[in-house]
Design a protein around this motif. Sequence first.
Motif, PDB file in Angstrom:
ATOM      1  N   ASN A 181       0.830  -1.243   0.204  1.00 44.65           N
ATOM      2  CA  ASN A 181       0.024  -0.025   0.284  1.00 44.65           C
ATOM      3  C   ASN A 181       0.815   1.179  -0.033  1.00 44.65           C
ATOM      4  O   ASN A 181       0.631   2.218  -0.682  1.00 44.65           O
ATOM      5  N   VAL A 182       1.864   1.148   0.950  1.00 49.30           N
ATOM      6  CA  VAL A 182       3.012   2.581   0.845  1.00 49.30           C
ATOM      7  C   VAL A 182       3.310   2.611  -0.188  1.00 49.30           C
ATOM      8  O   VAL A 182       3.607   3.798  -0.933  1.00 49.30           O
ATOM      9  N   GLU A 183       3.951   1.525  -1.126  1.00 51.22           N
ATOM     10  CA  GLU A 183       4.558   1.685  -2.218  1.00 51.22           C
ATOM     11  C   GLU A 183       3.749   1.996  -3.393  1.00 51.22           C
ATOM     12  O   GLU A 183       4.354   2.826  -4.038  1.00 51.22           O
ATOM     13  N   ASN A 184       2.546   1.734  -3.458  1.00 46.20           N
ATOM     14  CA  ASN A 184       1.700   2.002  -4.465  1.00 46.20           C
ATOM     15  C   ASN A 184       0.557   2.929  -4.286  1.00 46.20           C
ATOM     16  O   ASN A 184      -0.359   3.189  -5.502  1.00 46.20           O
ATOM     17  N   CYS A 185       0.662   3.637  -3.270  1.00 47.23           N
ATOM     18  CA  CYS A 185      -0.564   4.726  -2.995  1.00 47.23           C
ATOM     19  C   CYS A 185       0.336   6.054  -2.826  1.00 47.23           C
ATOM     20  O   CYS A 185      -0.071   6.800  -2.034  1.00 47.23           O
ATOM     21  N   THR A 186       1.486   6.188  -3.569  1.00 50.93           N
ATOM     22  CA  THR A 186       2.404   7.323  -3.521  1.00 50.93           C
ATOM     23  C   THR A 186       1.556   8.787  -3.931  1.00 50.93           C
ATOM     24  O   THR A 186       2.123   9.718  -3.146  1.00 50.93           O
ATOM     25  N   GLN A 187       0.700   8.696  -4.700  1.00 52.75           N
ATOM     26  CA  GLN A 187      -0.126   9.776  -5.038  1.00 52.75           C
ATOM     27  C   GLN A 187      -0.908  10.474  -4.000  1.00 52.75           C
ATOM     28  O   GLN A 187      -1.452  11.700  -4.077  1.00 52.75           O
TER      29      GLN A 187
END
Length: 162
Positions: free
Chosen positions: A143-149
């Motif tokens: 989640n942290v890696e893929n919700c950076t926006q």
Amino acid sequence: MIISDCHLHSSFSSDSNAPLESMVQQAIRLNLKAICMTEHLDYDYPPNSENLTFLLDFDAYKRTLFALREKYQDQIELLFGIEMGLMDYLGDRYKKVADAYPFDFIIGSSHLVNGIDPYEPEFFREHGVFKGMQLYFESILKNVENCTQLDYQVYGHLDYAI
């Protein structure tokens, strides 16, 4: 001494029945300086036996909170927040919500692992404690890696699965 609370859910969240105004009044009685309501938003939360949807009526929530903010402005600082149940593929969808409303505070949290809520006993019955916790923390990393926006201020309750 606790002077504020920034993780509160009222009846605008599926898992609470507390009227928002009663929570504000209780915070005032407790002499808190500020509270931030962080109502739940969990897109794609699976159907469950308790009929918890974790979807949010943004406009009603904002309208109510802002009216209470004005009503109690001399007694407490009332902040407009949200808790978003992150999943690695929902970043863009949550970003649109964050951009559409003037949130003071955003919590990013993990409430599901591979579509299952680790709060439910069957999660650990299926995976066991060690593997279940490993899957939980691996999902947080994804989640942290893929919700950076999404600009959230804190990752909520990392101990949720415990």
